[in-house]
Design a protein around this motif. Sequence first.
Motif, mmCIF file in Angstrom:
data_model
loop_
_atom_site.group_PDB
_atom_site.id
_atom_site.type_symbol
_atom_site.label_atom_id
_atom_site.label_comp_id
_atom_site.label_asym_id
_atom_site.label_seq_id
_atom_site.Cartn_x
_atom_site.Cartn_y
_atom_site.Cartn_z
ATOM 1 N N ILE A 26 0.844 -1.198 0.000
ATOM 2 C CA ILE A 26 0.000 0.000 0.000
ATOM 3 C C ILE A 26 0.879 1.247 0.000
ATOM 4 N N HIS A 27 1.926 1.257 0.822
ATOM 5 C CA HIS A 27 2.865 2.373 0.874
ATOM 6 C C HIS A 27 3.511 2.580 -0.498
ATOM 7 N N LEU A 28 3.914 1.495 -1.142
ATOM 8 C CA LEU A 28 4.536 1.576 -2.459
ATOM 9 C C LEU A 28 3.558 2.128 -3.500
ATOM 10 N N LEU A 29 2.317 1.683 -3.462
ATOM 11 C CA LEU A 29 1.298 2.172 -4.397
ATOM 12 C C LEU A 29 1.060 3.663 -4.214
ATOM 13 N N VAL A 30 0.928 4.113 -2.973
ATOM 14 C CA VAL A 30 0.733 5.533 -2.700
ATOM 15 C C VAL A 30 1.938 6.334 -3.183
ATOM 16 N N TYR A 31 3.134 5.816 -2.950
ATOM 17 C CA TYR A 31 4.363 6.467 -3.416
ATOM 18 C C TYR A 31 4.329 6.671 -4.932
ATOM 19 N N VAL A 32 4.008 5.618 -5.656
ATOM 20 C CA VAL A 32 4.002 5.700 -7.118
ATOM 21 C C VAL A 32 2.948 6.689 -7.599
ATOM 22 N N LEU A 33 1.739 6.581 -7.084
ATOM 23 C CA LEU A 33 0.654 7.453 -7.540
ATOM 24 C C LEU A 33 0.918 8.918 -7.211
ATOM 25 N N VAL A 34 1.331 9.206 -5.988
ATOM 26 C CA VAL A 34 1.577 10.587 -5.585
ATOM 27 C C VAL A 34 2.740 11.175 -6.372
ATOM 28 N N ILE A 36 3.877 10.279 -9.370
ATOM 29 C CA ILE A 36 3.465 10.511 -10.755
ATOM 30 C C ILE A 36 2.712 11.826 -10.841
ATOM 31 N N PHE A 37 1.767 12.033 -9.935
ATOM 32 C CA PHE A 37 0.998 13.272 -9.911
ATOM 33 C C PHE A 37 1.913 14.486 -9.712
ATOM 34 N N LEU A 44 4.287 20.391 -15.862
ATOM 35 C CA LEU A 44 3.343 21.324 -16.474
ATOM 36 C C LEU A 44 3.553 22.756 -15.990
ATOM 37 N N ALA A 45 4.005 22.907 -14.753
ATOM 38 C CA ALA A 45 4.202 24.244 -14.200
ATOM 39 C C ALA A 45 5.415 24.943 -14.808
ATOM 40 N N ASN A 46 6.496 24.231 -15.005
ATOM 41 C CA ASN A 46 7.705 24.842 -15.573
ATOM 42 C C ASN A 46 8.505 23.812 -16.369
ATOM 43 N N LYS A 47 8.170 23.702 -17.639
ATOM 44 C CA LYS A 47 8.807 22.722 -18.516
ATOM 45 C C LYS A 47 10.289 23.013 -18.715
ATOM 46 N N ASN A 48 10.665 24.260 -18.696
ATOM 47 C CA ASN A 48 12.058 24.632 -18.940
ATOM 48 C C ASN A 48 12.978 24.238 -17.788
ATOM 49 N N GLU A 49 12.461 24.196 -16.599
ATOM 50 C CA GLU A 49 13.270 23.899 -15.419
ATOM 51 C C GLU A 49 12.987 22.504 -14.863
ATOM 52 N N PHE A 50 12.382 21.646 -15.646
ATOM 53 C CA PHE A 50 11.957 20.340 -15.140
ATOM 54 C C PHE A 50 13.124 19.451 -14.742
ATOM 55 N N TRP A 51 14.178 19.399 -15.527
ATOM 56 C CA TRP A 51 15.291 18.485 -15.271
ATOM 57 C C TRP A 51 16.280 19.060 -14.268
ATOM 58 N N GLN A 52 15.762 19.532 -13.157
ATOM 59 C CA GLN A 52 16.606 20.029 -12.081
ATOM 60 C C GLN A 52 16.417 19.159 -10.854
ATOM 61 N N LYS A 54 15.606 19.878 -7.807
ATOM 62 C CA LYS A 54 14.430 20.139 -6.962
ATOM 63 C C LYS A 54 13.164 19.472 -7.487
ATOM 64 N N SER A 55 13.130 19.114 -8.759
ATOM 65 C CA SER A 55 11.942 18.467 -9.317
ATOM 66 C C SER A 55 11.775 17.030 -8.813
ATOM 67 N N PHE A 56 12.847 16.426 -8.374
ATOM 68 C CA PHE A 56 12.804 15.009 -8.021
ATOM 69 C C PHE A 56 13.162 14.728 -6.563
ATOM 70 N N THR A 57 13.288 15.753 -5.736
ATOM 71 C CA THR A 57 13.718 15.525 -4.354
ATOM 72 C C THR A 57 12.691 14.733 -3.552
ATOM 73 N N VAL A 58 11.418 15.026 -3.735
ATOM 74 C CA VAL A 58 10.389 14.287 -2.988
ATOM 75 C C VAL A 58 10.447 12.804 -3.350
ATOM 76 N N ALA A 59 10.521 12.515 -4.647
ATOM 77 C CA ALA A 59 10.573 11.114 -5.089
ATOM 78 C C ALA A 59 11.825 10.418 -4.562
ATOM 79 N N LEU A 60 12.952 11.115 -4.558
ATOM 80 C CA LEU A 60 14.196 10.515 -4.099
ATOM 81 C C LEU A 60 14.156 10.197 -2.604
ATOM 82 N N PHE A 61 13.810 11.186 -1.798
ATOM 83 C CA PHE A 61 13.848 10.970 -0.351
ATOM 84 C C PHE A 61 12.725 10.052 0.128
#
Length: 101
Positions: A26-34, A36-37, A44-52, A54-61
């Motif tokens: 369940i934890h893994l499913l919530v992780y994946v869904l959240v 992705i969202f 969508l908010a900033n396509k030019n700065e996406f590959w930074q 800060k864009s992936f810190t939540v997913a990483l930690f």
Amino acid sequence: MENQIQKDERYYAAQKRVKSIKGFYIHLLVYVLVNIFLIIQIYLANKNEFWQWKSFTVALFWGIGILSHGISVFGSNLLFDKNWEDRKIKELMDKDKKSNL
């Protein structure tokens, strides 16, 4: 009577194990869904700065948290468990036996 008590203890231990595995999935499913969202929203908010960074810190930690949760549920010997040791010993013994023939 002792036998029934042992069966009950094993049942409750197995039931506890199943609940912990279910909790991990369940934890893994919530992780994946959240994540992705969140990643879609960040893109969508900033396509030019996406590959930074800060864009992936939540997913990483959060991923580190998922990893530690998985280790606590499935054990720290994911790769080299007792079954692996037994299989490897048998394999080496068979190999040695064939080379001595």
